[in-house]
Scaffold this motif. Structure first.
Motif, PDB file in Angstrom:
ATOM      1  N   PRO A 321       0.813  -1.224   0.000  1.00  0.00           N
ATOM      2  CA  PRO A 321       0.000   0.000   0.000  1.00  0.00           C
ATOM      3  C   PRO A 321       0.843   1.270   0.000  1.00  0.00           C
ATOM      4  O   PRO A 321       0.456   2.279  -0.612  1.00  0.00           O
ATOM      5  N   LEU A 322       1.993   1.230   0.662  1.00  0.00           N
ATOM      6  CA  LEU A 322       2.887   2.386   0.670  1.00  0.00           C
ATOM      7  C   LEU A 322       3.450   2.633  -0.723  1.00  0.00           C
ATOM      8  O   LEU A 322       3.476   3.770  -1.212  1.00  0.00           O
ATOM      9  N   THR A 323       3.874   1.574  -1.389  1.00  0.00           N
ATOM     10  CA  THR A 323       4.395   1.697  -2.760  1.00  0.00           C
ATOM     11  C   THR A 323       3.325   2.214  -3.707  1.00  0.00           C
ATOM     12  O   THR A 323       3.615   3.020  -4.604  1.00  0.00           O
ATOM     13  N   GLU A 324       2.100   1.788  -3.506  1.00  0.00           N
ATOM     14  CA  GLU A 324       1.014   2.246  -4.373  1.00  0.00           C
ATOM     15  C   GLU A 324       0.759   3.732  -4.230  1.00  0.00           C
ATOM     16  O   GLU A 324       0.239   4.371  -5.153  1.00  0.00           O
ATOM     17  N   PHE A 325       1.138   4.296  -3.093  1.00  0.00           N
ATOM     18  CA  PHE A 325       0.998   5.735  -2.909  1.00  0.00           C
ATOM     19  C   PHE A 325       2.227   6.504  -3.371  1.00  0.00           C
ATOM     20  O   PHE A 325       2.141   7.500  -4.070  1.00  0.00           O
ATOM     21  N   VAL A 326       3.408   6.042  -2.970  1.00  0.00           N
ATOM     22  CA  VAL A 326       4.634   6.812  -3.189  1.00  0.00           C
ATOM     23  C   VAL A 326       5.093   6.777  -4.638  1.00  0.00           C
ATOM     24  O   VAL A 326       5.595   7.763  -5.178  1.00  0.00           O
ATOM     25  N   ASN A 327       4.990   5.600  -5.290  1.00  0.00           N
ATOM     26  CA  ASN A 327       5.358   5.446  -6.699  1.00  0.00           C
ATOM     27  C   ASN A 327       6.853   5.535  -6.976  1.00  0.00           C
ATOM     28  O   ASN A 327       7.264   5.843  -8.104  1.00  0.00           O
ATOM     29  N   TYR A 328       7.678   5.317  -5.968  1.00  0.00           N
ATOM     30  CA  TYR A 328       9.110   5.184  -6.196  1.00  0.00           C
ATOM     31  C   TYR A 328       9.498   3.720  -6.036  1.00  0.00           C
ATOM     32  O   TYR A 328       8.651   2.855  -5.814  1.00  0.00           O
ATOM     33  N   ILE A 329      10.767   3.431  -6.172  1.00  0.00           N
ATOM     34  CA  ILE A 329      11.225   2.045  -6.162  1.00  0.00           C
ATOM     35  C   ILE A 329      11.177   1.486  -4.745  1.00  0.00           C
ATOM     36  O   ILE A 329      11.783   2.032  -3.828  1.00  0.00           O
ATOM     37  N   THR A 330      10.479   0.384  -4.579  1.00  0.00           N
ATOM     38  CA  THR A 330      10.434  -0.278  -3.285  1.00  0.00           C
ATOM     39  C   THR A 330      11.624  -1.222  -3.153  1.00  0.00           C
ATOM     40  O   THR A 330      12.025  -1.859  -4.138  1.00  0.00           O
ATOM     41  N   PRO A 331      12.200  -1.355  -1.961  1.00  0.00           N
ATOM     42  CA  PRO A 331      13.278  -2.333  -1.770  1.00  0.00           C
ATOM     43  C   PRO A 331      12.769  -3.757  -1.587  1.00  0.00           C
ATOM     44  O   PRO A 331      13.561  -4.660  -1.335  1.00  0.00           O
ATOM     45  N   VAL A 332      11.452  -3.937  -1.729  1.00  0.00           N
ATOM     46  CA  VAL A 332      10.826  -5.254  -1.530  1.00  0.00           C
ATOM     47  C   VAL A 332      10.238  -5.710  -2.869  1.00  0.00           C
ATOM     48  O   VAL A 332       9.103  -5.376  -3.220  1.00  0.00           O
ATOM     49  N   PRO A 333      10.985  -6.461  -3.675  1.00  0.00           N
ATOM     50  CA  PRO A 333      10.541  -6.787  -5.030  1.00  0.00           C
ATOM     51  C   PRO A 333       9.256  -7.594  -5.116  1.00  0.00           C
ATOM     52  O   PRO A 333       8.525  -7.499  -6.112  1.00  0.00           O
ATOM     53  N   ASP A 334       8.933  -8.381  -4.087  1.00  0.00           N
ATOM     54  CA  ASP A 334       7.703  -9.177  -4.126  1.00  0.00           C
ATOM     55  C   ASP A 334       6.446  -8.308  -4.103  1.00  0.00           C
ATOM     56  O   ASP A 334       5.340  -8.813  -4.364  1.00  0.00           O
ATOM     57  N   VAL A 335       6.608  -7.028  -3.817  1.00  0.00           N
ATOM     58  CA  VAL A 335       5.466  -6.107  -3.833  1.00  0.00           C
ATOM     59  C   VAL A 335       4.835  -6.052  -5.220  1.00  0.00           C
ATOM     60  O   VAL A 335       3.625  -5.853  -5.355  1.00  0.00           O
ATOM     61  N   ARG A 336       5.633  -6.246  -6.241  1.00  0.00           N
ATOM     62  CA  ARG A 336       5.105  -6.137  -7.610  1.00  0.00           C
ATOM     63  C   ARG A 336       3.933  -7.097  -7.839  1.00  0.00           C
ATOM     64  O   ARG A 336       2.900  -6.708  -8.404  1.00  0.00           O
ATOM     65  N   ASP A 337       4.073  -8.351  -7.414  1.00  0.00           N
ATOM     66  CA  ASP A 337       2.999  -9.326  -7.602  1.00  0.00           C
ATOM     67  C   ASP A 337       1.759  -8.938  -6.804  1.00  0.00           C
ATOM     68  O   ASP A 337       0.623  -9.166  -7.252  1.00  0.00           O
ATOM     69  N   ILE A 338       1.963  -8.359  -5.639  1.00  0.00           N
ATOM     70  CA  ILE A 338       0.820  -7.948  -4.819  1.00  0.00           C
ATOM     71  C   ILE A 338       0.080  -6.794  -5.478  1.00  0.00           C
ATOM     72  O   ILE A 338      -1.158  -6.774  -5.523  1.00  0.00           O
ATOM     73  N   VAL A 339       0.811  -5.835  -6.015  1.00  0.00           N
ATOM     74  CA  VAL A 339       0.173  -4.722  -6.727  1.00  0.00           C
ATOM     75  C   VAL A 339      -0.596  -5.245  -7.938  1.00  0.00           C
ATOM     76  O   VAL A 339      -1.717  -4.798  -8.220  1.00  0.00           O
ATOM     77  N   ALA A 340      -0.032  -6.207  -8.627  1.00  0.00           N
ATOM     78  CA  ALA A 340      -0.725  -6.793  -9.779  1.00  0.00           C
ATOM     79  C   ALA A 340      -2.019  -7.480  -9.344  1.00  0.00           C
ATOM     80  O   ALA A 340      -3.048  -7.387 -10.039  1.00  0.00           O
ATOM     81  N   ARG A 341      -1.990  -8.162  -8.197  1.00  0.00           N
ATOM     82  CA  ARG A 341      -3.215  -8.801  -7.698  1.00  0.00           C
ATOM     83  C   ARG A 341      -4.252  -7.751  -7.304  1.00  0.00           C
ATOM     84  O   ARG A 341      -5.450  -7.922  -7.547  1.00  0.00           O
ATOM     85  N   HIS A 342      -3.788  -6.664  -6.683  1.00  0.00           N
ATOM     86  CA  HIS A 342      -4.712  -5.579  -6.349  1.00  0.00           C
ATOM     87  C   HIS A 342      -5.342  -5.007  -7.612  1.00  0.00           C
ATOM     88  O   HIS A 342      -6.537  -4.679  -7.631  1.00  0.00           O
ATOM     89  N   ALA A 343      -4.546  -4.894  -8.664  1.00  0.00           N
ATOM     90  CA  ALA A 343      -5.066  -4.369  -9.932  1.00  0.00           C
ATOM     91  C   ALA A 343      -6.132  -5.296 -10.510  1.00  0.00           C
ATOM     92  O   ALA A 343      -7.161  -4.833 -11.021  1.00  0.00           O
ATOM     93  N   ALA A 344      -5.901  -6.592 -10.413  1.00  0.00           N
ATOM     94  CA  ALA A 344      -6.851  -7.556 -10.974  1.00  0.00           C
ATOM     95  C   ALA A 344      -8.194  -7.493 -10.262  1.00  0.00           C
ATOM     96  O   ALA A 344      -9.244  -7.760 -10.883  1.00  0.00           O
TER      97      ALA A 344
END
Length: 398
Positions: A321-344
């Motif tokens: 949720p923090l990455t979805e707000f800030v829009n900069y590079i997260t140091p936690v790469p697994d966040v990408r799959d979670i954002v994709a699931r949120h998008a779906a």
């Protein structure tokens, strides 16, 4: 949100990268003459007997947390720790000036956790013993979920004192309405065909890095002779009229409107643009990755609580949720799959926004992009003064 290391973005009026650069602080050092402790506290010695106190005071940059503080509220609910959060950091130079005297006197700065950009002020804090050595036995989520490129950085070997909070890239932005070729190289910023239409950064470390990249020099390993050579290339670029302006933050409007056609740029700024005509690229010679880091002042009153938050943020489900707000590079790469699931699961505009985020190389860079990125060089105080003088002369026309 970059930073730059030595100087002192979407949903809020003032974002972290904006305030970091707007003052054009360059490599200015804190005026205070008291350097302080000089010795480091050992990890075992520091953490012996320390326990959670149920409270935490956190100093951060503007725009680095949701407006409703959703991430903080979630942490408070999970941990039972009450967080006092203040967006009090505006630039690294003034922040260092504010904390230097109390830390030198071994007094509290009023915060248990702070966010500092890799660079001269973080380096001074490290060398002067102002930061608590981290207890990695309490940072198991960091060990499990941090991206490899965020572990053991050159500016803090072994993550002895810091773990990343957010990161960003300095590369090239160009407007495809005016540039009819693909921009892939820093050398194109020096092409006479773009005379008067190139933007360069006024930030001396960013500017110097690009001059060194052009010459095939790794800034992290650079010498004074390298700085002089890079400055010579940059002066020639300036004197031939290729550079329209040396920008702080206002290059964003300039490249969007076509005042400049290609420019040095920060990744998060370009991601935040609504114009489909502006593209961002990591040049083939390399780009800079800057990192904003979580660290604990050595005089923190609640350091175990600070570690609890640091580690909690490395759980991918907490970080997303923090990455979805800030829009900069997260140091936690697994966040990408979670954002994709949120998008779906989302619909309409939210689905489009989250899909774009999950697919963006500006937020989730490719391995090939990351391999071309370098950190800022670590300077001694004497080196910083020399470096500043060399590259400020380019910006000022000397």
């Amino acid at each position: 949100m970059g930073a730059a290391a030595l100087d002192g973005d979407r949903r809020c009026a003032v974002r972290r990268r904006d305030v970091l650069r707007l003052a054009g602080a360059g490599l200015v050092l804190a005026a205070c003459g008291v350097e302080g402790r000089g010795e480091r506290v050992g990890g075992d010695e520091f953490w012996a007997g320390k326990t959670r106190n149920g409270r935490l005071r956190w100093a951060n940059w503007p725009g680095y947390m949701q407006d409703d503080r959703a991430t903080i509220k979630a942490f408070e609910g999970d941990s039972g720790i009450d967080v006092t959060y203040r967006e009090i950091i505006q630039e690294m130079g003034p922040w260092f000036g504010k904390i230097q005297a109390p830390l030198a006197a071994e007094q509290s700065i009023g915060f248990d956790l702070m966010v500092m950009t890799n660079g001269i002020h973080l380096e001074r804090c490290r060398r002067l013993g102002y930061l608590a050595p981290l207890d990695h036995g309490r940072l198991k989520n960091f060990a499990a979920h941090a991206g490899a490129e965020f572990k053991d950085p050159s500016y803090d070997p072994g993550n002895e004192f810091t773990v990343p909070y957010q990161a960003g890239i300095t590369g090239i932005a160009y407007n495809t309405r005016y540039v009819d070729e693909e921009i892939t190289s820093i050398s194109q910023l020096f092409d006479p065909r773009y005379k008067g239409r190139v933007g360069m950064m006024s930030d001396t470390q960013e500017l110097g890095n690009f001059g060194m990249f052009l010459l095939g020099i790794d800034p992290e390993k650079s010498t004074r002779a390298d700085w002089e050579r890079a400055a010579g290339k940059l002066r020639a670029q300036r004197d031939s009229g290729i550079v329209r302006k040396y920008y702080e933050q206002n290059y964003v409007d300039a490249v969007s409107k076509g005042d400049v056609w290609l420019t040095m740029a920060w990744s998060g700024d370009v991601y935040s643009l609504t114009s489909p005509d502006v593209r961002f690229v990591v040049p083939e010679e390399g780009g800079t990755i800057w990192t904003d880091n979580l660290c604990v002042p050595v005089t923190a009153e609640n350091p175990v609580d600070a570690l609890a938050l640091m580690d909690w943020l490395y759980v991918p489900e907490h970080n997303a949720p923090l990455t979805e707000f800030v829009n900069y590079i997260t140091p936690v790469p697994d966040v990408r799959d979670i954002v994709a699931r949120h998008a779906a699961r989302a619909t309409g505009e939210e689905r489009a926004d989250l899909t774009r985020l999950s697919e963006s190389p500006l937020v989730f860079p490719s391995e090939s992009d990351m391999a071309r990125l370098r950190h800022y060089r670590r300077f001694s105080q004497e080196e910083a003064a020399v470096y500043q003088k060399i590259f400020q002369a380019v910006v000022r026309g000397a």
